[in-house]
Structure formats: structure tokens, C-alpha cells
Design a protein around this motif. Structure first.
Motif, PDB file in Angstrom:
ATOM      1  N   PRO A  79       0.914  -1.291   0.152  1.00 56.16           N
ATOM      2  CA  PRO A  79       0.192   0.199   0.069  1.00 56.16           C
ATOM      3  C   PRO A  79       1.039   1.289  -0.107  1.00 56.16           C
ATOM      4  N   GLU A 154      -4.892 -10.943   7.150  1.00 57.24           N
ATOM      5  CA  GLU A 154      -5.267  -9.278   7.377  1.00 57.24           C
ATOM      6  C   GLU A 154      -6.459  -8.899   8.100  1.00 57.24           C
ATOM      7  N   HIS A 157      -8.652  -5.488   8.035  1.00 56.46           N
ATOM      8  CA  HIS A 157      -9.833  -5.453   6.975  1.00 56.46           C
ATOM      9  C   HIS A 157     -11.046  -6.308   6.988  1.00 56.46           C
ATOM     10  N   CYS A 169      -8.482   0.814   2.057  1.00 55.39           N
ATOM     11  CA  CYS A 169      -8.518  -0.203   1.132  1.00 55.39           C
ATOM     12  C   CYS A 169      -9.735  -0.439   0.139  1.00 55.39           C
ATOM     13  N   CYS A 174     -14.065  -1.316   8.068  1.00 53.32           N
ATOM     14  CA  CYS A 174     -12.958  -2.439   8.349  1.00 53.32           C
ATOM     15  C   CYS A 174     -12.570  -2.120   9.915  1.00 53.32           C
TER      16      CYS A 174
END
Ligand SMILES: [Zn+2]
Length: 313
Positions: A79, A154, A157, A169, A174
Motif C-alpha cells: 500500500p 489481514e 480489513h 483499502c 474495516c
């Protein structure tokens, strides 16, 4: 295998450290993080060669913020750095002449805590890292669980609020929008705006305005008893603990380890996380409870973990 090097790629610095079999860092070398993907490969090579001085190194482990493929070779997507299918393992191996393992940075930190920190003695550990966002790592049956494609854990998220706050994202609601350093600042600003008279210490630490509130001010104000700062930590902890209860339903670990900058506040944040965890744990009265522990290695967990994963090959 003897000594390996762990590499931590931070937003401002790239650190390489020589790590022994006990997880001790024997030497460190840091370089500024360059802005380009190619520059980062050069900087990693420089840091590895700087740290290696006087040591016989057998392998290098790199912790990278992003999705790393199942071969632990290619960063599929990052990211914050312009990496899209970046073959980082091959590029760094060509430069340093040593075997290289690339690992997601939160996975590497989880492994570091499991091997040498708060997770020692546990076979099944779930780690969450409360930093700017929320990262995670899964160790079940003494193995780091990366999933089929390398991109498991993850947790940040997972959508905890349908149609909730917009996330970086692209999704909404999230978990990291509610439990992270960034969320903490948002809580403090909202509360200071609503009741400035309860935030006098907090406001005095910044520039006096609500907009000037930063994470470090909230920590300092909470330690001095500022009501808004303490309540902001409680709100963060409420979301963090509720999420851990969900993760207990999924993984049933014996311990959760809470790391990242927010966890530096210790019991101020861990105690309310434990309370919220107990509140939301299904069948709480009738089942064993996982421990909720503070991470022990601080900012070194990722580097030490990456080095150890490289040692394991
Ligand atoms: Zn998200």
C-alpha cells in the motif's frame, strides 16, 4: 544455522540487524528509506552489508508491509511503496549473495513475539499490531499460518461495521477504522470537540486546538488523568477486545498478543481490552479464556522475526 539478518522496511528508515539463535540483535545498520522501489533494493543491500561487517551471515529475512506471495519471494502489492508483483527475493539475492526470505511485516512481528517474546511457551498464538492501522499474525500448532496464497491474517480489513467508515483499502467498516492509532486520534478529536472542558490537559499538549491533537498527546494526557484521553483509549479497547472475541471463535488460541505503538501504553489499554474481550466472548462463563498479553519486543519484533524465519529457511 548461526547468524542471520532481519530487515525492517519502515516509512523513514530501513534497518538491518544481525540476529543470533536466541533472538538477540548483535549489530544494527540503518539507512534512510528511498522514495522509489529500485532505491529500496539498493538501500536494503547497503543496510545488509553494513550490518554484516565482522559477522558470518547465512541468510536474510525481510519484513515488508504488503501482500507477499506463498513462495515468500514476491511482494504482490504494497500500500505504501510502489510495489506491484515486485520480485524482491530475487533482486536482493542478486545483490547480497545470500538466501533471502520475504515475509509480511506483521507475520514477521508475530513470529518474533512467538519465538522470543510474549508468546514463548504457547503453541497457538494470535497477534494483533495496533499501529497506524491494524495488522495480524496467526501461529497455530507452532507454525506461522500464511494461507494458500500467503496473504492470511489481514485482520485489519475484516468488516466489523456494515456500511461503516470508509477504509484506505476501498471497503467500508474495516476493523482498523475502529481499532488502531488512527482511530484513537479520531476518538480524541470527536470527544474534545464535544466536551473541551474534559480535555484541558490533552488540548494543552498540542497547539491548543482540536485539530492539533496527535497520538503522542493522547498517551501523555491519559497518563496525567485527562478524561477525554482515557475515554478515547477505552473506546479503542472496546473495539479491539470485541474483535479478539471474534478471533477466539475462529482460532481458539491460548494467547493473544497485542503489539504496535498503541500497546506501549500497557495496562491503560490492555485492561479495557481484556474487559471487552470477556464481555463479547461467546459462552464466556463456561469455557477457558485465552490470555491477552502485551507484546514484549516492541519495534524490534518484525526484524527479529524475519531473521528467525530466514534461519528456518
Ligand atoms: Zn480496509
Amino acid at each position: 544455522m548461526g547468524l542471520t539478518i532481519g530487515v525492517d522496511i519502515g516509512g523513514t528508515k530501513i534497518a538491518a540487524g544481525v540476529v543470533d539463535e536466541e533472538g538477540q540483535i548483535l549489530s544494527m545498520f540503518k539507512v534512510p528509506t528511498p522514495p522509489t522501489a529500485e532505491g529500496i533494493v539498493d538501500a536494503i543491500a547497503t543496510a545488509v552489508s553494513g550490518a554484516s561487517e565482522g559477522h558470518r551471515i547465512e541468510a536474510v529475512g525481510i519484513g515488508a508491509a504488503g501482500y507477499v506471495d506463498d513462495k515468500r519471494a514476491t511482494v504482490l502489492f504494497a500500500p505504501n511503496i510502489n510495489w506491484r508483483h515486485e520480485p524482491l527475493k530475487d533482486k536482493v539475492e542478486q545483490r547480497v549473495g545470500l538466501p533471502v526470505v520475504v515475509e509480511n511485516d506483521a507475520n514477521a512481528a508475530a513470529w518474533g513475539e512467538y519465538r522470543f517474546g510474549a508468546g514463548q511457551g504457547h503453541d497457538d498464538v494470535i497477534c494483533i499490531t495496533l499501529g497506524t492501522g491494524l495488522g495480524g499474525g496467526i501461529i497455530i500448532g507452532n507454525k506461522l499460518r500464511r494461507g494458500r496464497f500467503g496473504v492470511a491474517a489481514e485482520f485489519g480489513h475484516i468488516r466489523v461495521v456494515p456500511d461503516g467508515l470508509l477504509c484506505g483499502c476501498g471497503s467500508q467498516g474495516c476493523w482498523e477504522q475502529y481499532a488502531s492509532g488512527r482511530a484513537l486520534v479520531r476518538y480524541a478529536k470527536q470527544r474534545a470537540n464535544a466536551t473541551p472542558s474534559s480535555a484541558t490537559i490533552l488540548l494543552s499538549l498540542g497547539d491548543g486546538t482540536v485539530d492539533g491533537i496527535e497520538g503522542k498527546h493522547i498517551s501523555a494526557a491519559a497518563r496525567q488523568g485527562d478524561a477525554v484521553a482515557i475515554d478515547s483509549f477505552r473506546e479503542l479497547a472496546r473495539w479491539a477486545g470485541a474483535g479478539l472475541a471474534d478471533l477466539a471463535s475462529l482460532f481458539d488460541p491460548s494467547a493473544f498478543i497485542v503489539g504496535g505503538g498503541v500497546s506501549d501504553e500497557g495496562e491503560l489499554v490492555l485492561d479495557p481490552i481484556r474487559k471487552s474481550f470477556r464481555r463479547w466472548l461467546i459462552g464466556g462463563e463456561w469455557r477457558p479464556h485465552a490470555q491477552v498479553l502485551a507484546a514484549q519486543l516492541g519495534g524490534k519484533a518484525g526484524l527479529v522475526g524475519a531473521a528467525d524465519l530466514a534461519r528456518q529457511g
